[in-house]
Design a protein around this motif. Structure first.
Motif, PDB file in Angstrom:
ATOM      1  N   GLN A 351       0.833  -1.208   0.000  1.00  0.00           N
ATOM      2  CA  GLN A 351       0.000   0.000   0.000  1.00  0.00           C
ATOM      3  C   GLN A 351       0.862   1.250   0.000  1.00  0.00           C
ATOM      4  OE1 GLN A 351      -3.653   0.441   2.449  1.00  0.00           O
ATOM      5  NE2 GLN A 351      -2.621   2.225   3.346  1.00  0.00           N
ATOM      6  N   THR A 352       1.945   1.257   0.763  1.00  0.00           N
ATOM      7  CA  THR A 352       2.824   2.427   0.823  1.00  0.00           C
ATOM      8  C   THR A 352       3.474   2.693  -0.527  1.00  0.00           C
ATOM      9  OG1 THR A 352       3.238   2.136   3.174  1.00  0.00           O
ATOM     10  CG2 THR A 352       4.902   3.345   1.929  1.00  0.00           C
ATOM     11  N   TYR A 353       3.919   1.658  -1.174  1.00  0.00           N
ATOM     12  CA  TYR A 353       4.482   1.708  -2.530  1.00  0.00           C
ATOM     13  C   TYR A 353       3.471   2.383  -3.470  1.00  0.00           C
ATOM     14  CZ  TYR A 353       6.721  -1.112  -6.458  1.00  0.00           C
ATOM     15  OH  TYR A 353       7.347  -1.587  -7.583  1.00  0.00           O
ATOM     16  N   ALA A 354       2.237   1.897  -3.459  1.00  0.00           N
ATOM     17  CA  ALA A 354       1.216   2.463  -4.339  1.00  0.00           C
ATOM     18  C   ALA A 354       0.854   3.891  -3.947  1.00  0.00           C
ATOM     19  CB  ALA A 354      -0.032   1.580  -4.316  1.00  0.00           C
ATOM     20  N   THR A 355       0.876   4.186  -2.656  1.00  0.00           N
ATOM     21  CA  THR A 355       0.562   5.542  -2.201  1.00  0.00           C
ATOM     22  C   THR A 355       1.584   6.546  -2.706  1.00  0.00           C
ATOM     23  OG1 THR A 355      -0.542   4.705  -0.209  1.00  0.00           O
ATOM     24  CG2 THR A 355       0.206   6.990  -0.168  1.00  0.00           C
ATOM     25  N   LEU A 356       2.871   6.215  -2.574  1.00  0.00           N
ATOM     26  CA  LEU A 356       3.900   7.144  -3.044  1.00  0.00           C
ATOM     27  C   LEU A 356       3.783   7.364  -4.547  1.00  0.00           C
ATOM     28  CD1 LEU A 356       6.389   8.899  -2.537  1.00  0.00           C
ATOM     29  CD2 LEU A 356       7.798   6.858  -2.936  1.00  0.00           C
ATOM     30  N   ALA A 411      -0.026  17.952  -1.169  1.00  0.00           N
ATOM     31  CA  ALA A 411      -0.158  18.798  -2.357  1.00  0.00           C
ATOM     32  C   ALA A 411      -1.510  19.489  -2.308  1.00  0.00           C
ATOM     33  CB  ALA A 411      -0.047  17.976  -3.633  1.00  0.00           C
ATOM     34  N   LYS A 412      -1.525  20.771  -2.615  1.00  0.00           N
ATOM     35  CA  LYS A 412      -2.780  21.530  -2.674  1.00  0.00           C
ATOM     36  C   LYS A 412      -3.422  21.324  -4.036  1.00  0.00           C
ATOM     37  CE  LYS A 412      -1.325  25.108   0.605  1.00  0.00           C
ATOM     38  NZ  LYS A 412      -2.191  24.616   1.686  1.00  0.00           N
ATOM     39  N   ASN A 413      -4.703  21.010  -4.033  1.00  0.00           N
ATOM     40  CA  ASN A 413      -5.429  20.720  -5.257  1.00  0.00           C
ATOM     41  C   ASN A 413      -6.218  21.944  -5.735  1.00  0.00           C
ATOM     42  OD1 ASN A 413      -4.642  17.951  -5.167  1.00  0.00           O
ATOM     43  ND2 ASN A 413      -6.164  17.642  -3.554  1.00  0.00           N
ATOM     44  N   PRO A 414      -6.519  21.998  -7.035  1.00  0.00           N
ATOM     45  CA  PRO A 414      -7.236  23.173  -7.578  1.00  0.00           C
ATOM     46  C   PRO A 414      -8.597  23.428  -6.938  1.00  0.00           C
ATOM     47  CG  PRO A 414      -6.284  21.859  -9.354  1.00  0.00           C
ATOM     48  CD  PRO A 414      -6.099  21.063  -8.103  1.00  0.00           C
ATOM     49  N   ASP A 415      -9.221  22.394  -6.373  1.00  0.00           N
ATOM     50  CA  ASP A 415     -10.548  22.580  -5.778  1.00  0.00           C
ATOM     51  C   ASP A 415     -10.493  23.037  -4.325  1.00  0.00           C
ATOM     52  OD1 ASP A 415      -9.690  20.315  -4.478  1.00  0.00           O
ATOM     53  OD2 ASP A 415     -11.349  19.032  -5.128  1.00  0.00           O
ATOM     54  N   GLY A 416      -9.297  23.356  -3.817  1.00  0.00           N
ATOM     55  CA  GLY A 416      -9.162  23.836  -2.453  1.00  0.00           C
ATOM     56  C   GLY A 416      -8.868  22.755  -1.430  1.00  0.00           C
ATOM     57  N   THR A 417      -8.949  21.499  -1.825  1.00  0.00           N
ATOM     58  CA  THR A 417      -8.590  20.416  -0.922  1.00  0.00           C
ATOM     59  C   THR A 417      -7.080  20.204  -0.930  1.00  0.00           C
ATOM     60  OG1 THR A 417      -8.806  18.694  -2.611  1.00  0.00           O
ATOM     61  CG2 THR A 417     -10.792  19.288  -1.369  1.00  0.00           C
ATOM     62  N   THR A 418      -6.621  19.389  -0.005  1.00  0.00           N
ATOM     63  CA  THR A 418      -5.208  19.024   0.058  1.00  0.00           C
ATOM     64  C   THR A 418      -5.088  17.515   0.109  1.00  0.00           C
ATOM     65  OG1 THR A 418      -4.620  21.060   1.237  1.00  0.00           O
ATOM     66  CG2 THR A 418      -3.064  19.238   1.370  1.00  0.00           C
ATOM     67  N   THR A 419      -4.253  16.957  -0.746  1.00  0.00           N
ATOM     68  CA  THR A 419      -3.907  15.540  -0.674  1.00  0.00           C
ATOM     69  C   THR A 419      -2.823  15.366   0.378  1.00  0.00           C
ATOM     70  OG1 THR A 419      -4.456  15.157  -2.997  1.00  0.00           O
ATOM     71  CG2 THR A 419      -2.983  13.574  -1.936  1.00  0.00           C
ATOM     72  N   VAL A 420      -3.034  14.463   1.318  1.00  0.00           N
ATOM     73  CA  VAL A 420      -2.097  14.265   2.421  1.00  0.00           C
ATOM     74  C   VAL A 420      -1.784  12.781   2.552  1.00  0.00           C
ATOM     75  CG1 VAL A 420      -1.681  14.555   4.892  1.00  0.00           C
ATOM     76  CG2 VAL A 420      -3.014  16.265   3.642  1.00  0.00           C
ATOM     77  N   ALA A 421      -0.508  12.453   2.523  1.00  0.00           N
ATOM     78  CA  ALA A 421      -0.065  11.071   2.723  1.00  0.00           C
ATOM     79  C   ALA A 421       0.810  11.008   3.972  1.00  0.00           C
ATOM     80  CB  ALA A 421       0.717  10.572   1.520  1.00  0.00           C
ATOM     81  N   LEU A 422       0.535  10.032   4.827  1.00  0.00           N
ATOM     82  CA  LEU A 422       1.353   9.769   6.009  1.00  0.00           C
ATOM     83  C   LEU A 422       2.170   8.512   5.758  1.00  0.00           C
ATOM     84  CD1 LEU A 422      -1.288  10.205   8.884  1.00  0.00           C
ATOM     85  CD2 LEU A 422      -0.062  11.966   7.616  1.00  0.00           C
ATOM     86  N   PHE A 423       3.460   8.563   6.075  1.00  0.00           N
ATOM     87  CA  PHE A 423       4.337   7.425   5.864  1.00  0.00           C
ATOM     88  C   PHE A 423       5.130   7.133   7.132  1.00  0.00           C
ATOM     89  CE2 PHE A 423       4.111   9.346   1.541  1.00  0.00           C
ATOM     90  CZ  PHE A 423       3.558   8.274   0.861  1.00  0.00           C
ATOM     91  N   ASN A 424       5.165   5.871   7.511  1.00  0.00           N
ATOM     92  CA  ASN A 424       6.079   5.414   8.562  1.00  0.00           C
ATOM     93  C   ASN A 424       7.106   4.504   7.906  1.00  0.00           C
ATOM     94  OD1 ASN A 424       7.358   4.602  10.943  1.00  0.00           O
ATOM     95  ND2 ASN A 424       5.902   2.916  11.247  1.00  0.00           N
ATOM     96  N   LEU A 425       8.298   5.022   7.685  1.00  0.00           N
ATOM     97  CA  LEU A 425       9.341   4.258   7.006  1.00  0.00           C
ATOM     98  C   LEU A 425      10.206   3.479   7.982  1.00  0.00           C
ATOM     99  CD1 LEU A 425      10.421   6.869   4.310  1.00  0.00           C
ATOM    100  CD2 LEU A 425       8.533   5.226   4.286  1.00  0.00           C
ATOM    101  N   ALA A 426       9.904   3.562   9.258  1.00  0.00           N
ATOM    102  CA  ALA A 426      10.667   2.839  10.271  1.00  0.00           C
ATOM    103  C   ALA A 426      10.361   1.344  10.207  1.00  0.00           C
ATOM    104  CB  ALA A 426      10.340   3.387  11.656  1.00  0.00           C
ATOM    105  N   ASP A 427      11.241   0.551  10.810  1.00  0.00           N
ATOM    106  CA  ASP A 427      11.073  -0.896  10.808  1.00  0.00           C
ATOM    107  C   ASP A 427      10.169  -1.385  11.933  1.00  0.00           C
ATOM    108  OD1 ASP A 427      12.763  -1.088   8.620  1.00  0.00           O
ATOM    109  OD2 ASP A 427      14.557  -1.358   9.851  1.00  0.00           O
ATOM    110  N   HIS A 470       6.655   0.445   7.852  1.00  0.00           N
ATOM    111  CA  HIS A 470       6.572   0.717   6.409  1.00  0.00           C
ATOM    112  C   HIS A 470       5.130   0.946   5.957  1.00  0.00           C
ATOM    113  CE1 HIS A 470      10.393  -2.038   6.224  1.00  0.00           C
ATOM    114  NE2 HIS A 470      10.611  -0.901   6.866  1.00  0.00           N
ATOM    115  N   GLY A 471       4.302   1.477   6.869  1.00  0.00           N
ATOM    116  CA  GLY A 471       2.895   1.673   6.569  1.00  0.00           C
ATOM    117  C   GLY A 471       2.566   3.080   6.121  1.00  0.00           C
ATOM    118  N   SER A 472       1.321   3.288   5.697  1.00  0.00           N
ATOM    119  CA  SER A 472       0.913   4.585   5.149  1.00  0.00           C
ATOM    120  C   SER A 472      -0.586   4.764   5.280  1.00  0.00           C
ATOM    121  CB  SER A 472       1.308   4.688   3.673  1.00  0.00           C
ATOM    122  OG  SER A 472       0.634   3.688   2.916  1.00  0.00           O
TER     123      SER A 472
END
Length: 614
Positions: A351-356, A411-427, A470-472
């Motif tokens: 899922q993290t791979y696909a999210t990035l 990332a800020k989107n044209p419609d005023g929303t924001t795309t937000v991704a959280l990543f935990n890259l720790a083991d 390694h979750g997201s």
């Protein structure tokens, strides 16, 4: 250095070159191939000489590529030896599966990678004009018939070539170039036969000679006559782990752009691999996409592995972010998340791979076996809300926090929303927080979970999620509050204190026209007059410049320093920002950036919010 998408293998009893034999009726359901010498193009038209063709890459492309399975040592994938997976039958089987399972979600390209003109001993075949010719055992009906079958499914066909003139095609310099009177292979390369590309497997073309362009023209005509819609040009430099004049293939890429335009057939030109960001302007001018990193495949008993290359993208992608947009995209390589154990990843890593890939707006092309996607893989590859992030009109996301084990990209989107991704890259599991102030607003916001198609309600001040190793998580955030009020402090201000080799330098991109640099091996920058009304932890936004990812120690007053790595801004002339938590007391504070024993980013300014985070 990882193996590239153009393996150089030891010969296993090199057989004599086999003449191309065209056969029909072998149960493949495709027509007999047209002769390799055909030069007719299609009726499609493109505008030549206008740089990229935005209509070809208005969005990142989506599809399937053969390389991941070709290169893997997963049991059963390559039963007849390394890279033996690449055959006409296997490509058409994947094309049929793509049309059935993924085409409704926007996946349209079927891309054939390296080796289609090489036999199982990796010996190449060429036509009478030094152009690659399909191996009759791998592709018995030829490349046009394969493209025709793919088109019959409503899909697009992609093909692969290495940059330069392959050594085996040189033929003592006597091979004539198609439709170019008087031109032979001796007339298209440098007289000293200098080599080029990421493997030195080809002679470098000399574009000071008119015949060189004519050779590329002849290759493009052939691909167009076969009906291909996409070309991956591999081993391109500067990049592909090579530098210097011999490996500068900018002229080759420009020649391919001209040649494709001259065919009259739209053809997406994708460049590979791990390209030099210093030439980003050239890649953008002459192509529709460019690889920003080495191969994602692990060349092991799975398709990929987390630590071999997937996790590298979190460090290597941010510097490229601003270069992506309609007409040309940053290519993070294959997205292999659909086959479970064969992928070599946990569910969280998949899922993290696909999210990035989605938030970076990378092309989404999987290298999985589409005939045996598992249920979880189907959910990842066909999530329309996540696909919409990749294909939407907004810009790619980049980190809004340092490149530490816990990261937030937005990332800020044209419609005023924001795309937000959280990543935990720790083991190990860890909580990750996206503070709304780091996203540029305060107060409340509505939050939607895109992977789970769920409205989570209204949050105040931020989102915190407990993530596995390694979750997201991936959200769309709709702010309901106002902008963050801040006080800015310039790094070059006279009230600040510089230590070690730190010095003030001019900076055209910086807010005050200057910055503090030379922060290395003990260099320090101390802001002496950071004033706040209330004690607490503040999300301080740091504007900085760094051509690569660099660490810095950040401390306030006499408190302990926290070491953060700031992501690359791509070059030493671009300013980006990240927000770092700093504990301040009421009144006047000092804020110190210390390089320690390493090289730190250059600092432009800091912006301190009027209130601590809640």
């Amino acid at each position: 250095m990882r193996s590239p998408s153009y393996p150089v293998l030891p010969a296993r009893g090199l057989a004599a070159a086999v003449a191309l034999t065209l056969t029909a009726g072998l149960g493949t359901g495709i027509a007999t191939a047209a002769p390799a010498t055909a030069r007719t193009g299609s009726a499609h038209t493109v505008t030549a000489g206008t740089g990229t063709a935005p209509d070809l890459a208005a969005k990142p492309f989506m599809g399937w590529s053969s390389w991941s399975m070709q290169s893997s040592k997963y049991p059963g994938l390559n039963p007849d030896g390394d890279y033996s997976y690449l055959t006409e039958a296997n490509v058409l089987k994947q094309a049929d599966a793509l049309a059935k399972k993924l085409k409704p979600y926007g996946y349209t390209y079927v891309n054939i990678d390296s080796g289609w003109w090489r036999d199982q001993d990796w010996k190449p075949a060429f036509d009478a004009h030094a152009r690659q010719r399909a191996d009759p055992d791998r592709f018995p009906h030829g490349m046009k018939a394969v493209a025709d079958h793919i088109h019959g499914l409503g899909l697009k066909a992609g093909i692969y070539l290495p940059v330069g003139l392959e050594k085996e095609a040189y033929g003592d310099g006597k091979v004539p170039v198609d439709d170019a009177d008087g031109c032979t292979t001796a007339d298209i390369v440098h007289g000293d036969l200098r080599t080029t590309n990421g493997w030195d497997s080809a002679y470098k073309l000399d574009f000071g000679k008119p015949c060189a362009q004519k050779y590329i023209d002849s290759q493009a005509r052939l691909l167009a006559s076969w009906g291909y819609d996409f070309l991956k040009l591999d081993g391109v430099g500067p990049g592909s782990f090579k530098s210097g004049e011999n490996y500068d293939n900018v002229a080759d890429v420009a020649a391919w752009q001209r040649a494709i335009a001259a065919t009259g057939r739209p053809m997406h030109l994708e460049l590979s691999w791990s390209l030099d960001i210093g030439h980003a302007a050239d890649w953008k001018k002459h192509s529709q996409g460019w690889r920003v990193d080495t191969d994602v495949e692990c060349y092991c008993n799975t398709l990929v592995s987390w630590e071999n290359s997937v996790d590298d993208r979190f460090t290597d992608t941010p510097g490229w972010t601003r270069h992506a947009g309609p007409g040309g995209w940053n290519d993070l390589d294959s997205l292999d998340v659909g086959n479970g154990a064969m992928d070599g990843l946990t569910k969280a890593e998949r899922q993290t791979y696909a999210t990035l890939w989605a938030v970076a707006k990378s092309p989404l092309y999987t290298g999985d076996d589409l005939t045996r996607l598992d249920d979880y893989g189907v959910k990842l590859l066909t999530n329309r809300e996540v696909i919409a992030v990749d294909q939407g009109d907004g810009p790619p996301a980049r980190p809004v926090t340092p490149s530490d084990p816990q990261q937030v990209w937005a990332a800020k989107n044209p419609d005023g929303t924001t795309t937000v991704a959280l990543f935990n890259l720790a083991d190990s599991p860890s909580a990750v927080t996206a503070d709304f102030s780091a996203l540029g607003f305060t107060g409340r916001a509505s939050v939607r979970d895109l992977w789970n198609h769920e409205n989570l309600g209204t949050y105040r001040n931020g989102i915190t999620e407990a993530l596995p190793a390694h979750g997201s998580r991936l959200f769309t955030v709709t702010p309901h509050g106002g902008a963050v009020a801040t006080t800015g402090y310039e790094a070059e201000a006279a009230a600040n204190t510089l230590g070690g080799r730190a010095s003030v330098a001019d900076c055209a991109a910086c807010s005050g026209g200057r910055k503090v640099g030379d922060l290395y091996t003990g260099g320090t920058l101390r802001f002496n007059d950071i004033v706040v009304d209330r004690p607490g932890t503040y999300l301080v936004k740091v504007a900085y410049i760094s051509g690569d990812a660099r660490p810095v120690n950040v401390s306030a007053g006499s408190g302990a320093a926290t070491r953060h790595t700031f992501p690359s801004t791509g070059d030493w002339g671009t300013v980006e920002t990240v927000s770092v938590p700093v504990t301040l007391k009421a009144g006047r504070n000092t804020l110190t950036f210390d390089s320690g024993p390493d090289y730190a980013p250059d600092i432009d300014r800091v912006d301190v919010p009027s209130s601590p985070r809640q």
